[in-house]
Design an enzyme around this catalytic site. Structure first.
Site, PDB file in Angstrom:
ATOM      1  N   ILE A  35       1.092  -0.890  -0.152  1.00 59.68           N
ATOM      2  CA  ILE A  35      -0.399  -0.170   0.104  1.00 59.68           C
ATOM      3  C   ILE A  35       0.687   1.043  -0.376  1.00 59.68           C
ATOM      4  O   ILE A  35       1.977   0.914   0.931  1.00 59.68           O
ATOM      5  CB  ILE A  35      -0.502  -0.057   1.046  1.00 59.68           C
ATOM      6  CG1 ILE A  35      -1.442  -1.548   0.950  1.00 59.68           C
ATOM      7  CG2 ILE A  35      -1.413   1.122   1.413  1.00 59.68           C
ATOM      8  CD1 ILE A  35      -2.894  -1.589   2.223  1.00 59.68           C
ATOM      9  N   ASN A  69       0.964   4.258   0.982  1.00 60.33           N
ATOM     10  CA  ASN A  69       1.388   5.282   2.266  1.00 60.33           C
ATOM     11  C   ASN A  69       1.667   4.065   3.099  1.00 60.33           C
ATOM     12  O   ASN A  69       1.763   4.989   4.467  1.00 60.33           O
ATOM     13  CB  ASN A  69      -0.192   6.054   2.343  1.00 60.33           C
ATOM     14  CG  ASN A  69      -1.417   5.067   2.727  1.00 60.33           C
ATOM     15  OD1 ASN A  69      -1.197   3.873   3.027  1.00 60.33           O
ATOM     16  ND2 ASN A  69      -2.526   5.955   3.690  1.00 60.33           N
ATOM     17  N   CYS A  70       1.842   3.567   3.188  1.00 56.24           N
ATOM     18  CA  CYS A  70       2.292   2.215   4.124  1.00 56.24           C
ATOM     19  C   CYS A  70       3.658   2.840   4.709  1.00 56.24           C
ATOM     20  O   CYS A  70       4.343   2.964   3.879  1.00 56.24           O
ATOM     21  CB  CYS A  70       2.470   1.418   3.930  1.00 56.24           C
ATOM     22  SG  CYS A  70       3.554   0.430   5.013  1.00 56.24           S
ATOM     23  N   ASP A  71       4.426   2.876   5.855  1.00 54.48           N
ATOM     24  CA  ASP A  71       5.843   3.118   6.027  1.00 54.48           C
ATOM     25  C   ASP A  71       6.681   2.742   5.605  1.00 54.48           C
ATOM     26  O   ASP A  71       7.103   2.676   5.187  1.00 54.48           O
ATOM     27  CB  ASP A  71       5.521   4.073   7.726  1.00 54.48           C
ATOM     28  CG  ASP A  71       5.202   5.353   8.076  1.00 54.48           C
ATOM     29  OD1 ASP A  71       4.620   6.017   6.826  1.00 54.48           O
ATOM     30  OD2 ASP A  71       5.420   5.412   8.982  1.00 54.48           O
ATOM     31  N   LYS A  81       6.923   2.341   2.170  1.00 56.25           N
ATOM     32  CA  LYS A  81       7.668   2.884   1.563  1.00 56.25           C
ATOM     33  C   LYS A  81       9.744   3.426   1.906  1.00 56.25           C
ATOM     34  O   LYS A  81      10.525   3.742   1.014  1.00 56.25           O
ATOM     35  CB  LYS A  81       7.743   4.874   2.398  1.00 56.25           C
ATOM     36  CG  LYS A  81       6.109   5.314   2.327  1.00 56.25           C
ATOM     37  CD  LYS A  81       5.933   6.566   2.788  1.00 56.25           C
ATOM     38  CE  LYS A  81       4.392   7.308   2.821  1.00 56.25           C
ATOM     39  NZ  LYS A  81       3.770   8.160   3.760  1.00 56.25           N
TER      40      LYS A  81
END
Length: 121
Positions: free
Chosen positions: A8, A10-12, A15
């Site tokens: 996903i 926007n998952c840290d 990223k």
């Protein structure tokens, strides 16, 4: 075969993983679970490679928000796959398919370094 990163956007952790690949100049394809869903045929391959228990993120917010009965129903591969298809954010991220058929779950820089070194040769 190229590297494919599933997760996903926007998952840290995703990223961090994508930044790690970018910093090393490693090309990859990104498959966003929110936009494209969890591909059923890949899910079969992942559970065969790493086991369904490793794929279900029982530490994440999505899991914690599930009804206790729904959590308790995840007792085998079929139930886990149904849940991951219905709730893509319950999949531990990122899932990465590396050249040579290796699949990893989560981000581990030291393990990835060895995989990346093998790819560069």
């Amino acid at each position: 075969m190229n590297i494919t990163v599933y997760g996903i956007a926007n998952c840290d952790t995703v990223k961090k993983a994508r930044a790690w690949l970018d910093e090393r100049g490693l090309a990859y394809h990104f498959h966003d679970f929110r936009k494209a869903g969890v591909p059923a045929q890949r899910l079969d391959a992942w559970t065969a490679a790493v086991g369904w228990e490793k794929l279900v993120n029982r530490q994440g917010t999505t899991w914690r928000k599930l009804e206790p009965a729904r959590q308790a129903a995840v007792r085998d591969e079929a139930a886990a796959q149904r849940l991951m298809q219905a709730e893509p954010s319950v999949v531990k991220r990122p899932v990465v398919e590396w050249p040579g058929g290796r699949t990893t779950v989560g981000f581990d820089a030291s393990a990835w370094e060895a995989l990346a070194d093998g790819r560069r040769r």
